[in-house]
Write a protein that holds these residues in place. Structure first.
Motif, short mmCIF file in Angstrom:
data_model
loop_
_atom_site.label_atom_id
_atom_site.label_comp_id
_atom_site.label_asym_id
_atom_site.label_seq_id
_atom_site.Cartn_x
_atom_site.Cartn_y
_atom_site.Cartn_z
N VAL A 181 0.85 -1.19 0.00
CA VAL A 181 0.00 0.00 0.00
C VAL A 181 0.88 1.24 0.00
O VAL A 181 0.64 2.19 -0.75
CB VAL A 181 -0.95 0.01 1.22
CG1 VAL A 181 -1.73 1.31 1.31
CG2 VAL A 181 -1.90 -1.18 1.15
N ALA A 182 1.92 1.24 0.85
CA ALA A 182 2.83 2.38 0.92
C ALA A 182 3.52 2.60 -0.43
O ALA A 182 3.62 3.73 -0.90
CB ALA A 182 3.86 2.16 2.02
N ALA A 183 3.99 1.54 -1.04
CA ALA A 183 4.67 1.66 -2.33
C ALA A 183 3.74 2.25 -3.38
O ALA A 183 4.16 3.12 -4.17
CB ALA A 183 5.18 0.29 -2.78
N ALA A 184 2.50 1.82 -3.41
CA ALA A 184 1.54 2.35 -4.37
C ALA A 184 1.28 3.83 -4.12
O ALA A 184 1.24 4.64 -5.05
CB ALA A 184 0.24 1.56 -4.31
N ALA B 79 17.64 10.00 1.80
CA ALA B 79 18.74 10.91 2.15
C ALA B 79 18.81 11.12 3.67
O ALA B 79 19.90 11.16 4.24
CB ALA B 79 18.57 12.24 1.43
N VAL B 80 17.66 11.22 4.31
CA VAL B 80 17.64 11.35 5.77
C VAL B 80 18.24 10.11 6.40
O VAL B 80 19.02 10.20 7.36
CB VAL B 80 16.20 11.59 6.29
CG1 VAL B 80 16.13 11.45 7.81
CG2 VAL B 80 15.72 12.98 5.87
N SER B 81 17.93 8.94 5.88
CA SER B 81 18.48 7.71 6.41
C SER B 81 20.00 7.68 6.29
O SER B 81 20.71 7.28 7.23
CB SER B 81 17.88 6.50 5.70
OG SER B 81 18.42 5.30 6.22
N ILE B 82 20.51 8.12 5.16
CA ILE B 82 21.97 8.17 4.96
C ILE B 82 22.60 9.15 5.95
O ILE B 82 23.62 8.84 6.59
CB ILE B 82 22.30 8.54 3.50
CG1 ILE B 82 21.92 7.39 2.57
CG2 ILE B 82 23.78 8.91 3.35
CD1 ILE B 82 21.90 7.76 1.10
N ARG B 83 22.00 10.32 6.09
CA ARG B 83 22.54 11.31 7.04
C ARG B 83 22.45 10.81 8.47
O ARG B 83 23.36 11.03 9.28
CB ARG B 83 21.83 12.64 6.88
CG ARG B 83 22.21 13.37 5.60
CD ARG B 83 21.70 14.80 5.57
NE ARG B 83 20.26 14.92 5.54
CZ ARG B 83 19.52 14.90 4.43
NH1 ARG B 83 20.10 14.74 3.24
NH2 ARG B 83 18.21 15.04 4.49
N ALA C 21 9.59 12.69 -2.20
CA ALA C 21 9.47 12.34 -0.78
C ALA C 21 10.29 11.09 -0.47
O ALA C 21 10.92 11.01 0.59
CB ALA C 21 8.00 12.12 -0.41
N VAL C 22 10.29 10.14 -1.38
CA VAL C 22 11.07 8.91 -1.18
C VAL C 22 12.56 9.23 -1.20
O VAL C 22 13.32 8.75 -0.34
CB VAL C 22 10.71 7.84 -2.24
CG1 VAL C 22 11.62 6.63 -2.12
CG2 VAL C 22 9.25 7.44 -2.11
N ARG C 23 12.99 10.05 -2.14
CA ARG C 23 14.40 10.44 -2.21
C ARG C 23 14.83 11.16 -0.93
O ARG C 23 15.91 10.91 -0.39
CB ARG C 23 14.68 11.32 -3.42
CG ARG C 23 14.72 10.56 -4.74
CD ARG C 23 15.26 11.41 -5.88
NE ARG C 23 14.56 12.66 -6.07
CZ ARG C 23 13.47 12.81 -6.83
NH1 ARG C 23 12.96 11.77 -7.47
NH2 ARG C 23 12.91 14.00 -6.97
N SER D 144 9.91 4.19 4.13
CA SER D 144 8.58 4.35 3.50
C SER D 144 7.66 5.20 4.36
O SER D 144 6.97 6.10 3.85
CB SER D 144 7.94 2.99 3.25
OG SER D 144 8.64 2.27 2.29
N PHE D 145 7.65 4.93 5.64
CA PHE D 145 6.78 5.68 6.54
C PHE D 145 7.21 7.14 6.59
O PHE D 145 6.38 8.06 6.54
CB PHE D 145 6.81 5.04 7.93
CG PHE D 145 5.62 5.35 8.78
CD1 PHE D 145 4.46 5.88 8.27
CD2 PHE D 145 5.68 5.10 10.14
CE1 PHE D 145 3.36 6.17 9.08
CE2 PHE D 145 4.59 5.37 10.96
CZ PHE D 145 3.43 5.91 10.42
N LEU D 146 8.49 7.38 6.65
CA LEU D 146 9.02 8.75 6.65
C LEU D 146 8.68 9.46 5.34
O LEU D 146 8.28 10.63 5.34
CB LEU D 146 10.53 8.70 6.88
CG LEU D 146 11.26 10.02 7.03
CD1 LEU D 146 10.70 10.83 8.20
CD2 LEU D 146 12.74 9.75 7.25
N ALA D 147 8.78 8.74 4.23
CA ALA D 147 8.44 9.32 2.93
C ALA D 147 6.97 9.74 2.89
O ALA D 147 6.63 10.77 2.31
CB ALA D 147 8.75 8.34 1.81
N MET D 148 6.10 8.96 3.51
CA MET D 148 4.68 9.35 3.55
C MET D 148 4.50 10.65 4.34
O MET D 148 3.73 11.52 3.95
CB MET D 148 3.83 8.22 4.11
CG MET D 148 3.69 7.09 3.11
SD MET D 148 2.44 5.87 3.54
CE MET D 148 3.26 5.00 4.85
#
Length: 123
Positions: free
Chosen positions: A73-76, A90-94, A84-86, A109-113
């Motif tokens: 569902v999140a991917a869709a 990037a936040v995860s890398i930082r 938002a996904v990018r 995924s949750f953060l991107a939402m």
């Protein structure tokens, strides 16, 4: 940063729920969003702030982070929000560089939402 949102972060630190370095990291991420024109307020970013503070704290503490059960569902939903996904990646890398705590894919995924909603609600 808006007073109410700054208070939210301060309360997490003062209550011992998050380390100061996690709060500093999240505050910096929110400031970047605000500088890019996003409306970063308690109303628009309070949930994002709490989620990121607690997720990074759990990861730093070595606690398991629950998998997001609706990955399809999140991917869709996120298919229409590549920016938002990018940003979430990037936040995860930082976070990994600054805190030694990369976010798992379900958290990204949750953060991107959160980011997609924040962008949608910014005039």
């Amino acid at each position: 940063m808006e007073t109410l949102l700054a208070r939210r972060i301060r309360l997490f630190v003062e209550s011992g729920q998050v380390r100061p370095e996690v709060a500093t990291f999240v505050r910096a991420e929110l400031e970047v969003l605000a500088a890019e024109g996003c409306a970063v307020t308690e109303d628009s970013a309070g949930m994002l702030t709490s989620h990121l503070l607690m997720a990074l704290t759990r990861l730093q503490d070595g606690e398991p982070v629950e998998e997001f059960r609706a990955d399809d569902v999140a991917a869709a939903e996120l298919a229409d929000h590549p920016r938002a996904v990018r940003r979430a990646r990037a936040v995860s890398i930082r976070a990994e560089r600054a805190l030694g705590a990369p976010l798992p894919e379900s958290e990204i995924s949750f953060l991107a939402m959160h980011f997609a909603v924040l962008r949608r609600d910014t005039p």
